[in-house]
Design an enzyme around this catalytic site. Structure first.
Site, PDB file in Angstrom:
ATOM      1  N   ASN A 183       8.678  39.363  23.801  1.00  0.00           N
ATOM      2  CA  ASN A 183       7.897  40.053  22.779  1.00  0.00           C
ATOM      3  C   ASN A 183       8.856  40.806  21.872  1.00  0.00           C
ATOM      4  O   ASN A 183       9.905  41.276  22.320  1.00  0.00           O
ATOM      5  CB  ASN A 183       6.957  41.059  23.452  1.00  0.00           C
ATOM      6  CG  ASN A 183       6.146  41.871  22.461  1.00  0.00           C
ATOM      7  OD1 ASN A 183       5.551  41.318  21.526  1.00  0.00           O
ATOM      8  ND2 ASN A 183       6.102  43.184  22.642  1.00  0.00           N
ATOM      9  N   HIS A 198       8.963  44.217  19.645  1.00  0.00           N
ATOM     10  CA  HIS A 198       8.216  45.467  19.540  1.00  0.00           C
ATOM     11  C   HIS A 198       8.945  46.399  18.566  1.00  0.00           C
ATOM     12  O   HIS A 198      10.166  46.550  18.661  1.00  0.00           O
ATOM     13  CB  HIS A 198       8.126  46.132  20.921  1.00  0.00           C
ATOM     14  CG  HIS A 198       7.382  47.425  20.888  1.00  0.00           C
ATOM     15  ND1 HIS A 198       6.011  47.494  20.722  1.00  0.00           N
ATOM     16  CD2 HIS A 198       7.815  48.703  20.969  1.00  0.00           C
ATOM     17  CE1 HIS A 198       5.633  48.762  20.717  1.00  0.00           C
ATOM     18  NE2 HIS A 198       6.707  49.514  20.863  1.00  0.00           N
ATOM     19  N   SER A 211      12.899  46.146  19.326  1.00  0.00           N
ATOM     20  CA  SER A 211      13.444  45.637  20.588  1.00  0.00           C
ATOM     21  C   SER A 211      12.802  44.291  20.892  1.00  0.00           C
ATOM     22  O   SER A 211      11.620  44.075  20.613  1.00  0.00           O
ATOM     23  CB  SER A 211      13.091  46.581  21.748  1.00  0.00           C
ATOM     24  OG  SER A 211      13.497  47.902  21.501  1.00  0.00           O
ATOM     25  N   ASP A 236       4.679  46.717  26.942  1.00  0.00           N
ATOM     26  CA  ASP A 236       6.005  46.939  26.353  1.00  0.00           C
ATOM     27  C   ASP A 236       7.014  47.495  27.362  1.00  0.00           C
ATOM     28  O   ASP A 236       7.890  48.304  27.011  1.00  0.00           O
ATOM     29  CB  ASP A 236       5.902  47.891  25.134  1.00  0.00           C
ATOM     30  CG  ASP A 236       4.975  47.338  24.066  1.00  0.00           C
ATOM     31  OD1 ASP A 236       4.937  46.110  23.874  1.00  0.00           O
ATOM     32  OD2 ASP A 236       4.256  48.139  23.429  1.00  0.00           O
TER      33      ASP A 236
HETATM   34  C1  GRF Z   1       5.911  43.516  13.960  1.00  0.00           C
HETATM   35  O1  GRF Z   1       6.268  44.803  13.552  1.00  0.00           O
HETATM   36  C2  GRF Z   1       6.141  43.324  15.436  1.00  0.00           C
HETATM   37  O2  GRF Z   1       7.273  44.008  15.907  1.00  0.00           O
HETATM   38  C3  GRF Z   1       4.909  43.963  16.026  1.00  0.00           C
HETATM   39  O3  GRF Z   1       3.867  43.581  15.166  1.00  0.00           O
HETATM   40  C4  GRF Z   1       4.405  43.323  13.867  1.00  0.00           C
HETATM   41  C5  GRF Z   1       4.054  41.913  13.528  1.00  0.00           C
HETATM   42  O4  GRF Z   1       4.418  41.566  12.225  1.00  0.00           O
HETATM   43  N1  GRF Z   1       4.731  43.588  17.394  1.00  0.00           N
HETATM   44  P1  GRF Z   1       4.272  40.063  11.728  1.00  0.00           P
HETATM   45  O5  GRF Z   1       2.848  39.616  12.051  1.00  0.00           O
HETATM   46  O6  GRF Z   1       5.290  39.239  12.474  1.00  0.00           O
HETATM   47  O7  GRF Z   1       4.534  40.098  10.260  1.00  0.00           O
END
Ligand code: GRF
Length: 224
Positions: A110, A112, A139, A148
């Site tokens: 994932n 995050h 991360s 997370d």
């Molecule tokens: C990103 O900030 C990611 O880290 C978080 O959700 C957001 C997703 O953005 N988990 P996108 O849909 O990839 O533009």
């Protein structure tokens, strides 16, 4: 994984899909030896799904999307059907069940938007500003059932400016998420990371602290 073939990536999304697009672009320009074999959403309509051709898209049926157990089973079945080497949660706003994760051991990562273990969960940019932090970031971690909380592979840091709002900070982090995700996936598909009961190995050596991506998109191991 068969190194003579591109790694098969299943990408799980819920929103805009800019991280998915970064993966698609990196595959397309051979920056990443991989191919996206399916894009899966927990929402019926999401802009991310539109980024790939219809046969690659999977979304829940309106009738059962609120039944969590059924959704998880259906998702696991659909993901298994594309035989992924790696499953990438890229803005996927749904906590994967232990049953799902057991089916794909050590295959789910994932991205995050925080310097984990700081700010698990939502509104990370707002919380970092409110705490008076001077830096924030993103991360990439293995997914475990707790939110997370899995072992962190890599991070990227950005400064927090005095006049930042959650939106300006989120934008600054997002543009760094994309190279972080691609650089981390390059190591994953090359089989350089391994998860063990004690943590993570990089090139068979314990990864004591997450890899840090520099502004020049090079890796450096943190000594913090
Ligand atoms: C990103 O900030 C990611 O880290 C978080 O959700 C957001 C997703 O953005 N988990 P996108 O849909 O990839 O533009």
């Amino acid at each position: 994984m068969n190194p003579s073939h591109p790694a098969r990536l299943a990408v799980l999304v819920s929103g805009r899909g800019s991280n998915l697009q970064a993966i698609l672009d990196a595959c397309q320009c051979h920056q990443l030896y991989a191919t996206v074999v399916g894009v899966f959403s927990n929402r019926l309509h999401t802009p991310a799904l539109e980024r790939v051709a219809a046969p690659l898209r999977w979304a829940p049926q309106p009738t059962w999307r609120h039944d969590r157990r059924f959704f998880d089973q259906a998702l696991a079945q659909a993901v298994a059907a594309v035989r992924p080497d790696w499953i990438v949660c890229a803005g996927f706003m749904h906590l994967l069940s232990p049953a799902f994760l057991d089916q794909f051991p050590n295959q789910v990562i994932n991205i995050h938007p925080s310097l984990l273990p700081l700010y698990r969960g939502l509104r990370t940019h707002e919380r970092a500003i409110a705490a008076g932090d001077h830096q924030h970031g993103a991360s990439v971690h293995y997914v475990v059932p707790a939110l997370d909380a899995g072992p962190v592979l890599s991070q990227v840091r950005v400064p927090i400016h005095p006049d930042d709002t959650p939106d300006t900070l989120a934008a600054r982090v997002l543009v760094r998420e994309h190279p972080l995700l691609i650089a981390t996936l390059r190591f994953l598909v090359a089989d350089r990371f391994h998860r063990t009961p004690d943590g993570v190995l990089l090139d068979r050596q314990p990864l004591l602290t997450p890899l840090q991506l520099t502004p020049a998109n090079q890796w450096q191991q943190s000594d913090e």
